[in-house]
Each structure stands twice: as C-alpha cells, then as structure tokens.
Motif scaffolding. Sequence first.
Motif, PDB file in Angstrom:
ATOM      1  N   THR A 126      40.424  35.842  41.411  1.00  0.00           N
ATOM      2  CA  THR A 126      40.731  36.837  42.459  1.00  0.00           C
ATOM      3  C   THR A 126      39.981  38.132  42.196  1.00  0.00           C
ATOM      4  N   THR A 127      40.118  39.045  43.143  1.00  0.00           N
ATOM      5  CA  THR A 127      39.614  40.397  42.927  1.00  0.00           C
ATOM      6  C   THR A 127      40.519  41.413  43.593  1.00  0.00           C
ATOM      7  N   GLU A 128      40.667  42.551  42.936  1.00  0.00           N
ATOM      8  CA  GLU A 128      41.309  43.683  43.596  1.00  0.00           C
ATOM      9  C   GLU A 128      40.235  44.702  43.963  1.00  0.00           C
ATOM     10  N   VAL A 170      38.692  42.357  36.954  1.00  0.00           N
ATOM     11  CA  VAL A 170      38.613  41.494  38.142  1.00  0.00           C
ATOM     12  C   VAL A 170      37.658  40.328  37.846  1.00  0.00           C
ATOM     13  N   ASP A 171      37.760  39.276  38.649  1.00  0.00           N
ATOM     14  CA  ASP A 171      36.870  38.133  38.431  1.00  0.00           C
ATOM     15  C   ASP A 171      35.506  38.347  39.082  1.00  0.00           C
ATOM     16  N   TYR A 172      35.466  39.154  40.146  1.00  0.00           N
ATOM     17  CA  TYR A 172      34.213  39.467  40.857  1.00  0.00           C
ATOM     18  C   TYR A 172      34.503  40.611  41.811  1.00  0.00           C
ATOM     19  N   VAL A 173      33.439  41.102  42.444  1.00  0.00           N
ATOM     20  CA  VAL A 173      33.580  42.195  43.402  1.00  0.00           C
ATOM     21  C   VAL A 173      33.220  41.669  44.779  1.00  0.00           C
ATOM     22  N   LYS A 174      34.003  42.074  45.778  1.00  0.00           N
ATOM     23  CA  LYS A 174      33.746  41.617  47.150  1.00  0.00           C
ATOM     24  C   LYS A 174      33.385  42.821  48.008  1.00  0.00           C
ATOM     25  N   CYS A 175      32.318  42.673  48.793  1.00  0.00           N
ATOM     26  CA  CYS A 175      31.939  43.727  49.736  1.00  0.00           C
ATOM     27  C   CYS A 175      31.828  43.152  51.138  1.00  0.00           C
ATOM     28  N   MET A 176      32.357  43.898  52.103  1.00  0.00           N
ATOM     29  CA  MET A 176      32.171  43.550  53.516  1.00  0.00           C
ATOM     30  C   MET A 176      30.994  44.369  54.020  1.00  0.00           C
TER      31      MET A 176
END
Length: 426
Positions: A126-128, A170-176
């Motif tokens: 997951t990621t926060e 975090v496991d990774y970073v998410k960007c929109m």
Amino acid sequence: MIIRNVTVIDGTGGTPRAGMDVLVTDGRFTDIRPSRTDTSAVPTGEPVLDGRGGWLLPGLWEAHTHLRDYGMSLPAPERFAHLKEVLAGYLAEGVTSVCDLGGMPELSPELRDASRADAAMASLFTTEAAFTGIDGWPVTGLVGHRSGVMEVGDADHARRLLQGVRLGEVDYVKCMFDSRPGGGRRLPPEALEVIIAAAHQAGKKALVHIATGTDLREAVRAGADCIEHSPLPRDPHDLSEAEQLAALMAEAGTLYCPTVATWEQLAYGADPEYLDQLIADGILTPDGAEEIMARPTYGRPFPKHPADECRIRFDHAMRTLPVFHRAGVTLVAGSDIARVMPTPARALLRELQLFARAGVPNSAVIAAATGHAAEKIGRLRTRGTITVGSVADAVLLDADPLADLSHLVHRRHLRAVVSSGRIASP
Ligand SMILES: [Zn+2]
C-alpha cells in the motif's frame, strides 16, 4: 516443504523446466533441482506437495486495485475483518500479492501488517503517499471524500508536503497526473518531478496515473517508473501515437500497467451481453451474473468516465498492447476495479485473459502478473519469481498455462496455492 515433480515457470519469462523438485525453507524457495524418484531424499516429517507432473508458477499479483471499494458502509472493526476476508479470497484464487494504489489511508498500514503476518491472506502492498493537483483526480467526485490524496499546487508546495510524509514506510509513491477536462487541476510537471525524485531518493518506485498521451510522455520524462492506465488516444484510428509512446517507454525502461479490464467494465458493464460474454469466457457463472445485477452500483455510470469514451479507450488499448509489447515495454497486470466481476481476483484473471486476447504471448502475460508486477514496486529480488531466496508464493496447475492461458484463468485447473511456504488452499 518440498514440492515434487513439477514443471517450473519461474515468472522471469525464461524457459519452463520440466521434472523439477522445489524446496522451501522458512517461507522461501531454497532449491530448484531435477526431481528424484527415491523418497529417501526427503527428510522425515517434511511436508510434501506432490505436483504430479503439474505446472508450478509464482503466486499471481494484482498490481493495481483499490480496497477502499470493499465494505465501505461497515463500521471500522467490521470493515477491517471484511478486508481481511477480501485478502483471503484473493489467495484462494491464486492471487498471493495485492497492490493497493491508494485511497484508504485509515486502514492501510494495519491491514498491510496483518496480511504480511498471516499466510492465510494475500500479502498487501500500500501507500499513504498519494499526490494529485488542486481539486485533481480523484478528489472531485469519485470517492466522495478527500482523504487519502494530497493536493499539490506547485513544486514548492510538493516539497513542503513531502516533509510530512515518511517515505521510508510506504511501499511506493502514487501520483495522479491527469489532464482530462472536469478532473480539477493536473499536478504541475515540476511538482511531479520533485515527488518522483523524493521517492527515488527513499528507494521507492513512483507509479503515475495518466489520462492522455501527453500526460504519459511528460510522466516518463519526469522519471515515472510505471504508467498506470492506457491513454485516451488522440485519434482512435491512428496507431502512430502509441508507437511513439511505446518507443519512449522502452527507451526509458518505464513499465506499463494498462488496466484494460477497467475500461472494459466501464464501457460494457451495463450491457447484459457483457455478462453473457464473461460467462462464456469462464469468468462468471449464471448465478454470479444475477448477484452482480442485484448490486446497487450495477448499470450506474461511473463518475467522470462516460461509457462511450471508455469504449474508445478499451478498443485502442487492446489494439495497441502488442505494439507496446513488441517495442520491448514491460507489461504489468492490474485490473483497478471489480465492479462487474464476481470476486476481486476474477478482475485480475480477466485482465490476463484480455492481454492474451490482445495478442500478448502467454509467457509475457504470466510475467506481467508475477515477476514484472514485483519489479513494478521494487520487490523483484525477493518476490514474484520462483528463484532461490524469493518468498515462496506459488500456484500449482494441472494443465499448462503457456499452451493455453485459460488453464490459468479457469479455476478447475488450480490444484494448490502456496503462500509464504505454506499450502494455503485447497
Ligand atoms: Zn486506480
């Protein structure tokens, strides 16, 4: 544990090896060696899984989903228990790892820890750390609340926000990075670059959601590790844009997670013929179709994704998947949503079926749901393959998925699921 007499498909895309024994110690693969017929090689008391000449491949990965969609109306303790059941359900269908791409920060860390400690559930990643533009996707209108995604104005704002994020955890970073009209402001490219650089400095992958070819191109230039979703084409009849994007991604080493099962569901989900098609394809039973039609969301339009636009996106993604594959782009399987699916795991299996139908070779389809998925989140050295030292997650089939991918999709061929070195199912 020893898994005897199997053909190993190791998830790296390499040649399968027939007649092998696979040894597991302390939850990891420790040896892969030619099968021995004499039982004296097995220490007494060692659990044995007799493969009977079947096919052993790494446990499958759902590399893009959102657990926020499950049990939304339940109070927190019941919701937590429900989400654990969702992860156990994934495991029962051979999906041993699940990547949640954000939107549920209040439960993520606790659920992730619980899943990793329990071999009866798929392992959750997951990621926060999820970022979007001001009022950007998906803040406006999708989940009905603003939690879970940080809205970024400019590069300096991104720097300030990053100070409050523990990227190491975090496991990774998410960007929109979404420029579709009506989706609020897009994350500025300079801010995207700052966030990706911070992710990389912390040793994390940056997964970037895009909407158009322009978004995709700029995301690759900003250093994105994986592109989430196939782009909406400039001209649906023209393949040249996809060829250019594929060349750019191949050169940069950017992975591609097109989520075609999402576009298909959003495009055709309300058509009864679609459910008939899923039944014909072995994804759904007639009873399952009735259950889906009784869901409150059934037939309702999805916010910001009109069906006609999703049809264009789906058809184009299917036509261009082989273009990306041939260009040397690493494909990753993630389904994003399971709105018109009997179970969350079935959405991933549909994604694999669609990859194969689009013309991606079966070996690449399997790698997309195993080794390449682990690579997407920077875990290839420890997960996603049947190699010595990797976490012992595996599925045993009684028929060859390389000869026919339906052997992987149809549940009747699933003989056993191994999770962290334990036989989890049946
Ligand atoms: Zn998503």
